[in-house]
Design a protein around this motif. Structure first.
Motif, PDB file in Angstrom:
ATOM      1  N   GLU A   1      32.824  18.587  16.251  1.00  0.00           N
ATOM      2  CA  GLU A   1      31.485  19.172  16.180  1.00  0.00           C
ATOM      3  C   GLU A   1      31.275  19.716  14.779  1.00  0.00           C
ATOM      4  OE1 GLU A   1      29.608  21.540  18.965  1.00  0.00           O
ATOM      5  OE2 GLU A   1      30.572  20.662  20.719  1.00  0.00           O
ATOM      6  N   TYR A   2      30.077  19.475  14.256  1.00  0.00           N
ATOM      7  CA  TYR A   2      29.715  19.955  12.925  1.00  0.00           C
ATOM      8  C   TYR A   2      28.540  20.905  13.074  1.00  0.00           C
ATOM      9  CZ  TYR A   2      32.740  16.384  10.950  1.00  0.00           C
ATOM     10  OH  TYR A   2      33.833  15.614  10.611  1.00  0.00           O
ATOM     11  N   SER A   3      28.595  22.004  12.322  1.00  0.00           N
ATOM     12  CA  SER A   3      27.546  23.021  12.426  1.00  0.00           C
ATOM     13  C   SER A   3      27.040  23.395  11.045  1.00  0.00           C
ATOM     14  CB  SER A   3      28.062  24.275  13.146  1.00  0.00           C
ATOM     15  OG  SER A   3      29.147  24.844  12.425  1.00  0.00           O
ATOM     16  N   VAL A   4      25.795  23.902  11.016  1.00  0.00           N
ATOM     17  CA  VAL A   4      25.216  24.379   9.785  1.00  0.00           C
ATOM     18  C   VAL A   4      24.509  25.698  10.050  1.00  0.00           C
ATOM     19  CG1 VAL A   4      23.067  23.073  10.135  1.00  0.00           C
ATOM     20  CG2 VAL A   4      23.708  23.795   7.830  1.00  0.00           C
ATOM     21  N   ASN A   5      24.673  26.648   9.132  1.00  0.00           N
ATOM     22  CA  ASN A   5      23.964  27.918   9.176  1.00  0.00           C
ATOM     23  C   ASN A   5      23.187  28.045   7.868  1.00  0.00           C
ATOM     24  OD1 ASN A   5      24.871  29.143  11.720  1.00  0.00           O
ATOM     25  ND2 ASN A   5      26.898  29.040  10.739  1.00  0.00           N
ATOM     26  N   ILE A   6      21.888  28.265   8.004  1.00  0.00           N
ATOM     27  CA  ILE A   6      21.015  28.308   6.840  1.00  0.00           C
ATOM     28  C   ILE A   6      20.290  29.656   6.839  1.00  0.00           C
ATOM     29  CG2 ILE A   6      19.074  27.219   5.665  1.00  0.00           C
ATOM     30  CD1 ILE A   6      19.788  24.663   7.264  1.00  0.00           C
ATOM     31  N   VAL A   7      20.327  30.351   5.703  1.00  0.00           N
ATOM     32  CA  VAL A   7      19.578  31.597   5.547  1.00  0.00           C
ATOM     33  C   VAL A   7      18.382  31.287   4.660  1.00  0.00           C
ATOM     34  CG1 VAL A   7      19.587  33.978   4.745  1.00  0.00           C
ATOM     35  CG2 VAL A   7      21.643  32.992   5.796  1.00  0.00           C
ATOM     36  N   GLN A   8      17.188  31.479   5.238  1.00  0.00           N
ATOM     37  CA  GLN A   8      15.949  31.185   4.515  1.00  0.00           C
ATOM     38  C   GLN A   8      14.970  32.329   4.745  1.00  0.00           C
ATOM     39  OE1 GLN A   8      13.574  27.928   5.966  1.00  0.00           O
ATOM     40  NE2 GLN A   8      12.983  27.334   3.879  1.00  0.00           N
ATOM     41  N   ASP A   9      14.607  32.980   3.656  1.00  0.00           N
ATOM     42  CA  ASP A   9      13.668  34.101   3.741  1.00  0.00           C
ATOM     43  C   ASP A   9      14.135  35.148   4.754  1.00  0.00           C
ATOM     44  OD1 ASP A   9      12.026  32.850   1.865  1.00  0.00           O
ATOM     45  OD2 ASP A   9      10.913  31.786   3.445  1.00  0.00           O
ATOM     46  N   GLY A  10      15.432  35.431   4.737  1.00  0.00           N
ATOM     47  CA  GLY A  10      15.980  36.464   5.593  1.00  0.00           C
ATOM     48  C   GLY A  10      16.207  36.028   7.026  1.00  0.00           C
ATOM     49  N   THR A  11      15.968  34.782   7.343  1.00  0.00           N
ATOM     50  CA  THR A  11      16.169  34.275   8.706  1.00  0.00           C
ATOM     51  C   THR A  11      17.302  33.259   8.696  1.00  0.00           C
ATOM     52  OG1 THR A  11      13.846  34.567   9.251  1.00  0.00           O
ATOM     53  CG2 THR A  11      15.111  33.078  10.655  1.00  0.00           C
ATOM     54  N   ILE A  12      18.192  33.367   9.668  1.00  0.00           N
ATOM     55  CA  ILE A  12      19.299  32.410   9.792  1.00  0.00           C
ATOM     56  C   ILE A  12      18.891  31.317  10.775  1.00  0.00           C
ATOM     57  CG2 ILE A  12      21.667  32.027  10.544  1.00  0.00           C
ATOM     58  CD1 ILE A  12      22.386  34.760   9.556  1.00  0.00           C
ATOM     59  N   LEU A  13      18.962  30.078  10.324  1.00  0.00           N
ATOM     60  CA  LEU A  13      18.699  28.906  11.175  1.00  0.00           C
ATOM     61  C   LEU A  13      20.016  28.195  11.395  1.00  0.00           C
ATOM     62  CD1 LEU A  13      15.519  27.581   9.309  1.00  0.00           C
ATOM     63  CD2 LEU A  13      15.616  29.110  11.291  1.00  0.00           C
ATOM     64  N   SER A  14      20.299  27.849  12.647  1.00  0.00           N
ATOM     65  CA  SER A  14      21.580  27.223  12.985  1.00  0.00           C
ATOM     66  C   SER A  14      21.345  25.890  13.678  1.00  0.00           C
ATOM     67  CB  SER A  14      22.410  28.125  13.913  1.00  0.00           C
ATOM     68  OG  SER A  14      22.673  29.351  13.276  1.00  0.00           O
ATOM     69  N   GLY A  15      22.334  25.038  13.559  1.00  0.00           N
ATOM     70  CA  GLY A  15      22.291  23.763  14.269  1.00  0.00           C
ATOM     71  C   GLY A  15      23.686  23.207  14.417  1.00  0.00           C
ATOM     72  N   ARG A  16      23.870  22.379  15.414  1.00  0.00           N
ATOM     73  CA  ARG A  16      25.167  21.753  15.612  1.00  0.00           C
ATOM     74  C   ARG A  16      24.944  20.339  16.160  1.00  0.00           C
ATOM     75  NH1 ARG A  16      27.975  25.010  20.483  1.00  0.00           N
ATOM     76  NH2 ARG A  16      26.788  26.757  19.639  1.00  0.00           N
ATOM     77  N   THR A  17      25.922  19.496  15.889  1.00  0.00           N
ATOM     78  CA  THR A  17      25.892  18.136  16.437  1.00  0.00           C
ATOM     79  C   THR A  17      27.311  17.605  16.475  1.00  0.00           C
ATOM     80  OG1 THR A  17      24.788  15.984  16.310  1.00  0.00           O
ATOM     81  CG2 THR A  17      25.633  16.866  14.254  1.00  0.00           C
ATOM     82  N   THR A  18      27.498  16.534  17.243  1.00  0.00           N
ATOM     83  CA  THR A  18      28.826  15.937  17.396  1.00  0.00           C
ATOM     84  C   THR A  18      28.886  14.623  16.638  1.00  0.00           C
ATOM     85  OG1 THR A  18      29.093  16.927  19.587  1.00  0.00           O
ATOM     86  CG2 THR A  18      30.540  15.070  19.037  1.00  0.00           C
ATOM     87  N   LEU A  19      29.953  14.436  15.895  1.00  0.00           N
ATOM     88  CA  LEU A  19      30.204  13.184  15.190  1.00  0.00           C
ATOM     89  C   LEU A  19      31.396  12.495  15.845  1.00  0.00           C
ATOM     90  CD1 LEU A  19      29.816  11.185  12.809  1.00  0.00           C
ATOM     91  CD2 LEU A  19      31.363  12.653  11.472  1.00  0.00           C
ATOM     92  N   VAL A  20      31.209  11.207  16.211  1.00  0.00           N
ATOM     93  CA  VAL A  20      32.295  10.423  16.810  1.00  0.00           C
ATOM     94  C   VAL A  20      32.633   9.286  15.858  1.00  0.00           C
ATOM     95  CG1 VAL A  20      33.067   9.079  18.798  1.00  0.00           C
ATOM     96  CG2 VAL A  20      31.456  10.984  19.121  1.00  0.00           C
ATOM     97  N   ILE A  21      33.887   9.227  15.455  1.00  0.00           N
ATOM     98  CA  ILE A  21      34.356   8.190  14.530  1.00  0.00           C
ATOM     99  C   ILE A  21      35.075   7.110  15.340  1.00  0.00           C
ATOM    100  CG2 ILE A  21      35.618   7.701  12.410  1.00  0.00           C
ATOM    101  CD1 ILE A  21      33.431   9.798  12.111  1.00  0.00           C
ATOM    102  N   TYR A  22      34.690   5.843  15.072  1.00  0.00           N
ATOM    103  CA  TYR A  22      35.292   4.706  15.766  1.00  0.00           C
ATOM    104  C   TYR A  22      35.960   3.781  14.757  1.00  0.00           C
ATOM    105  CZ  TYR A  22      32.237   6.024  19.652  1.00  0.00           C
ATOM    106  OH  TYR A  22      31.600   6.697  20.657  1.00  0.00           O
ATOM    107  N   GLU A  23      37.033   3.174  15.214  1.00  0.00           N
ATOM    108  CA  GLU A  23      37.641   2.104  14.437  1.00  0.00           C
ATOM    109  C   GLU A  23      36.900   0.809  14.760  1.00  0.00           C
ATOM    110  OE1 GLU A  23      41.964  -0.123  13.831  1.00  0.00           O
ATOM    111  OE2 GLU A  23      41.780   1.633  15.147  1.00  0.00           O
TER     112      GLU A  23
END
Length: 531
Positions: free
Chosen positions: A101-123
């Motif tokens: 799972e990969y996540s991002v936290n962004i602070v913009q104008d004093g507000t924190i925006l968050s998001g997450r998603t799953t990355l699946v790697i295949y051969e």
């Protein structure tokens, strides 16, 4: 809270709000060694974010950006690209252990925006191949197993027979997650080519085709005579062909009245047959793979001791001439009978039967005598018949020309000449008595001139009867395209000219006026007819 001394510990107090949809719904799929793009849903902005933190499994930082200053985790050096306008992230040279799972936290104008998603790697799928337990099978009694192998991760298997998907049934089994295919009691429709299609969310691979050799038959055996009749004259040539469905090709035996002949091929030729070769013929087909055999129904061949033929006095009968048909036969003939078009012949006034019905004479043959004439001969032990097709040549006659009587200058002229004739007539064209170089039934001129006006004559000729028809004549006048004067107007002008000429009084005119006057009248009637 953030660890003291970390970049985020220096931020001023802020309101923390988890943003909805900062990252799209996952999972994201990617292949080993390829690139993935984590794209945020934020609108691009020129104003730098206060901070952006991308993390792997929520604990391992990938990149931390504070006021445009980037800090990249050591294992991601040279493998990432950060896009400051949207806070999106590109990750390259992916490995299998980066499925997480990969996540991002962004602070913009004093507000924190968050998001997450799953990355699946295949051969990626590779090295797809199929092995078969056997490729040489017998229909209805053999079974085969096909196994599909491939490299890659999270593999799915699909079997194809030609272009059709193979699905499970009473005879078809799919096991080992679809990688194994077993067919019980194979049929000829199972010969393939079979292919194994292997896929995962990031790639697809297909094996080379595998063909099965399915032996079957013999079946649907049929004995064919050529010619197809069952009665043959002594000395005839007869072909017997044994047709059968079989794989591999069948081996053949031939029998006459139950006794085996020496012939072994699919065809037997009886040359110059004699009466002793009459009897019931049959063939037997044998398949060395299926070990099955099949025998045909017997076909009767009767060789006659008498053969008939019809000889005409001429091969090209011409209407109005005398023609004789002679019924010939070898050996003794007790009876001769003539038929026409499938019915017993009734002689007409122009027919004579002579020499004990041996000769049929037409005193003056005509086209009504066309048809199929049969001479039937018989004796107490055999019979035969011969056919002659009578085609009476006649004509040409009733010659006609079809086409326009008037045409504008520069227009296309098409005249068609027809005549009743057998064989088809040949044609000669004339314009005002001068032959035109054209021998077909159609005369076509693309752009007519005024000089093309006049009388067109078509003459028909039959090269068999050597007769030439009376000619057909067709008048044509070529006019201006946009004449402002109608037929009555033109006629009026011609008449007025004639009156003036007739009234003229000079010595020269008086000597010629009647000739010119008559010529004017001739032109007048010509215009009335063709305008």
């Amino acid at each position: 809270m953030f660890r003291a001394g970390s970049p985020l510990s220096y931020l001023s107090p802020a309101v923390f709000t988890e943003g909805a949809g900062v990252l799209p719904d996952g999972p994201l799929n990617a292949a080993v060694g390829e690139t993935v793009m984590f794209t945020t849903t934020l609108t691009p902005t020129d104003k730098p974010f206060q901070s952006v933190t991308w993390s792997f499994n929520f604990s391992t930082p990938i990149i931390i950006v504070i006021n445009s200053e980037e800090t990249i985790g050591p294992e991601y050096e040279g493998r990432i690209t950060f896009f400051p306008s949207t806070a999106s992230l590109e990750l390259r040279s992916l490995t299998l252990n980066e499925t997480a799972e990969y996540s991002v936290n962004i602070v913009q104008d004093g507000t924190i925006l968050s998001g997450r998603t799953t990355l699946v790697i295949y051969e990626k799928v590779s090295s797809v191949s199929v092995t078969s337990s056997s490729t040489d099978l017998v229909e209805f009694s053999g079974s085969v197993s096909l196994s599909c192998s491939a490299s890659g991760s999270s593999l799915s298997f699909l079997w194809l027979n030609g272009s059709s998907e193979v699905t499970a049934s009473d005879r078809v089994q799919l096991t080992d997650g679809g990688s194994s295919l077993t067919i019980i009691n194979v049929t000829r429709s199972d010969q393939g080519p079979f292919r194994c299609l292997v896929s995962n969310p990031v790639s697809i691979g297909t094996s080379d085709p595998v063909n099965l050799s399915i032996s079957y038959g013999p079946e649907n055996i049929n004995l064919i005579l050529s010619p197809s009749q069952g009665y043959f004259a002594v000395g005839s040539d007869i072909s017997l062909t044994c047709s059968v469905g079989s794989r591999p090709s069948a081996q053949f035996k031939w029998f006459l009245n139950g006794d085996q002949l020496r012939d072994t091929g699919s065809e037997v030729r009886l040359m110059n047959v004699q009466m002793s070769q009459s009897g019931n013929y049959s063939c037997q087909a044998f398949n060395s793979k299926t070990l099955r055999s099949q025998t045909s129904q017997p076909s009767a061949i009767t060789v006659l001791g008498k053969s008939a033929s019809v000889k005409p006095s001429t091969n090209l009968p011409v209407e109005g001439t005398s023609v004789s048909l002679t019924c010939e036969a070898s050996g003794s003939v007790f009876r001769r009978n003539w038929m026409k078009d499938g019915s017993e012949l009734t002689p007409t006034d122009n027919m004579i039967l002579s020499d004990n019905n041996r000769v049929l004479t037409f005193n003056t043959v005509n086209r009504k005598d066309n048809g199929e004439y049969f001479c039937q001969i018989s004796n107490p032990i055999s019979s035969d018949e011969a056919k002659y097709v009578m085609i009476v040549n006649y004509g040409p006659e009733n010659v006609q020309i079809k086409g326009p009587n008037k045409i504008n200058v520069k227009g296309t002229l098409k005249l068609t000449c027809s005549a009743e004739s057998t064989p088809s007539a040949r044609f000669t064209w004339f314009l005002n008595g001068t032959e035109i170089p054209n021998n077909s039934a159609e005369y076509i001129k693309e752009e007519v001139e005024f000089s093309d006006s006049g009388n067109y004559t078509c003459q028909a000729w039959n090269n068999i009867t050597e007769r030439t028809s009376s000619s057909a004549v067709h008048g044509l006048i070529v006019t201006e395209k946009s004449s402002g004067c109608a037929a009555g107007c033109i006629a009026g002008i011609v008449i007025a000219c004639c009156v003036i000429v007739a009234a003229a009084g000079t010595t020269f005119i008086r000597k010629s006026k009647w000739r010119i006057y008559l010529k004017c009248h001739e032109e007048f009637f010509f215009l009335l007819k063709y305008t």
